[in-house]
Design an enzyme around this catalytic site. Structure first.
Site, mmCIF file in Angstrom:
data_model
loop_
_atom_site.group_PDB
_atom_site.id
_atom_site.type_symbol
_atom_site.label_atom_id
_atom_site.label_comp_id
_atom_site.label_asym_id
_atom_site.label_seq_id
_atom_site.Cartn_x
_atom_site.Cartn_y
_atom_site.Cartn_z
ATOM 1 N N SER A 157 -30.137 -12.803 -28.122
ATOM 2 C CA SER A 157 -28.850 -12.165 -28.341
ATOM 3 C C SER A 157 -27.932 -12.643 -27.215
ATOM 4 O O SER A 157 -28.298 -13.556 -26.488
ATOM 5 C CB SER A 157 -29.032 -10.653 -28.309
ATOM 6 O OG SER A 157 -27.805 -10.037 -28.520
ATOM 7 N N CYS A 158 -26.766 -12.012 -27.041
ATOM 8 C CA CYS A 158 -25.869 -12.542 -26.017
ATOM 9 C C CYS A 158 -26.152 -11.969 -24.637
ATOM 10 O O CYS A 158 -25.593 -12.428 -23.652
ATOM 11 C CB CYS A 158 -24.413 -12.355 -26.406
ATOM 12 S SG CYS A 158 -23.934 -10.672 -26.579
#
Lengths: 415, 102
Positions: free
Chosen positions: B100-101
């Site tokens: 994910s980020c």
């Protein structure tokens, strides 16, 4: 006269219209933008609607207001892109283009998960990625008496990947403020291997889950929602029961991409990651959530992309080589509850780090650390969005590429 | 950082994922698989090759992609790489895990 057509008047499309109107010579180029919807939503605000932090009026405005003079605005449904003919078929007319910019975004596809749209949908199961979903959830939360709250991501990629985690943090604060935190059990369910998936973030931020008593279930690939048992079930028959399920359904590109045969199996368009040109057609460019790029699907990313894409469109019209410039830069505020927030800055290759932003040593914003100032930044961003970002006005001191000034690379592995 | 895998020094990140795919080969692969208690079979190789191909085309890896791959169904995927199939299979394949980020 040549034609540049922009499909979609969301964050990316609107920014492109504003950038290009002043850069493309008016005597040579006609710019047209097409979108079927009248309303432009401030999507980051959907995170705050369920908790009664924002009102409806704060997150929506008429889209036309943000389209500059000199750009033709058509409010119609897009039927199909015909790339071999350089045409776009709308519901009742056909547009020709010399250059096409696809900015049709992404949206939730709850019908991709068995049982999600069953009897419990909008009763005990909600999304907050749509305006209607966020409002329905707000109404539910206002009267909910507690129980098992499950915050769930179906699969990646999703728009604003960190929003579900922010939702869990804000829910913790919301129930504390209502004096009912002891009646609510919060579980965060992810298909990835943790709430934080990058080593720097895991180290810097894992304390948040403990502090807020949020339980976590990882590597959960949902197979179905069992409406009778009120549980989500994965492929190895792991069951997670819920009283209230807040889910982020599968995110997909627009159906027009599928109808036009331009997308991958999630309807995202294969795009060159540094130039934003589509891989299949040299006169089709793609921006924002509609791309298949390994960057976050977020407004800040679209903002940085818009600057590179504007330059590349101009280069393309002059027959020059495109800039290999876009680096996956993202810059996002992350709400952590109790009126605090984090700020992260990263790109395709560099993980989020500590430091200050936008000025080295001065800040005033702190990277990867909770602060009240970051929270104000997030709230101020709504004003920036409506008044600067959409209009293509540069945000001072924030560059399109990630800067390494003021960053501290101090998060090291333990071993 | 360096890690000795199959009697060779291999560059890996904090979580043991290969940093340079050029250092990956079948021998390295089998060693990493062994550390994950996975014994490689024909089916495992097929999945590994599919994942590497997707990665080299810059296409994101997802459980949904596996479902549509035609190589394997998801239940089998969990059986081949018990616990966390995507994170284990990518580790063994010498490619980055889906992230994910943050």
């Amino acid at each position: 006269m040549k034609n540049l057509v922009i499909l979609g008047a969301g964050t990316s499309g609107t920014m492109m219209a504003n950038h290009l109107v002043s850069k493309l010579p008016k005597k040579d180029w006609k710019i047209t933008i097409v979108d079927q919807y009248k309303t432009h939503y401030y999507q980051p605000g959907f995170l705050f609607l369920p908790f009664d932090t924002y009102t409806e009026d704060q997150v929506k405005k008429e889209g036309k207001k943000f389209i500059p003079k000199g750009v033709y605005y058509i409010q119609k449904k897009i039927d199909k892109i015909l790339p071999e003919e350089n045409k776009v078929a709308l519901e009742d007319e056909t547009l020709s283009y010399d250059i096409l910019i696809v900015a049709t975004g992404s949206k939730i596809a709850p019908d991709e998960t068995d049982g999600l749209l069953g009897p419990l949908w909008k009763k005990d199961i909600f999304d907050f990625y749509t305006y209607e979903g966020a409002l329905a959830l707000r109404n539910k939360l206002r009267e909910w008496e507690g129980g098992k709250l499950v915050v769930h991501i179906t699969e990646m990629p999703i728009k604003c990947p960190v929003a579900p985690l922010e939702f869990a943090f804000l829910a913790d604060s919301y129930f504390k403020n209502k004096g009912m935190r002891d009646k609510v059990d919060i579980t965060y369910v992810t298909p990835l291997d943790g709430a934080f998936t990058k080593p720097t973030c895991t180290k810097a931020l894992n304390y948040l889950l403990k502090e807020k008593q949020i339980k976590i279930e990882t590597d959960f690939a949902i197979m179905e929602v069992d409406n009778d048992k009120k549980a989500i079930v994965d492929y190895v028959d792991r069951e997670i029961p819920f009283d209230l399920l807040v889910t982020v359904p599968t995110n997909m590109g627009d159906e027009v991409i599928e109808r036009s045969g331009l997308g991958d199996d999630l309807n995202f368009i294969p795009t060159h990651k540094h130039t934003l040109q589509s891989k299949a057609h040299e006169n089709i460019f793609v921006i924002g959530d509609a791309t298949n790029l390994p960057a976050s699907k977020a407004g800040s990313v679209a903002h940085f992309q818009a600057e590179t894409l504007t330059d590349n469109i101009i280069l393309y019209t002059k027959g020059f080589k495109l800039k290999q410039e876009f680096d996956g830069h993202a810059n996002c505020f992350i709400e952590t509850g109790n009126n605090k927030a984090l700020l992260i800055d990263f790109n395709y290759d560099q993980e989020p780090v500590h430091g200050t932003f936008p000025f080295a040593k001065i800040g005033p914003l702190k990277l990867l650390k909770e602060s009240v100032f970051n929270h104000w930044g997030k709230l101020a961003f709504r004003w920036i969005y409506w008044n600067m970002l959409l209009k293509g006005i540069p945000i001072p001191f924030v560059g399109r590429n990630m800067s390494f000034k003021g960053k501290k690379f101090d998060i090291k592995a333990d071993n | 950082m360096k890690k000795v895998i199959a009697n060779r020094e291999i560059d890996v990140n904090e979580e043991g994922y290969l940093v340079d795919f050029k250092q990956w080969d079948r021998e390295v692969c089998e060693c990493i698989a062994g550390e994950c208690n996975v014994v490689m079979t024909e089916k495992h190789w097929e999945v590994i090759e599919y994942l590497q191909d997707k990665h080299h085309k810059d296409e994101p890896l997802s459980i949904r992609g596996i479902k549509k791959s035609g190589v394997i169904n998801i239940k089998e995927f969990y059986e081949l790489f018990p616990g966390g199939p995507l994170k284990k299979s990518t580790l063994i394949a010498g490619i980055p895990k889906p992230k994910s980020c943050i």
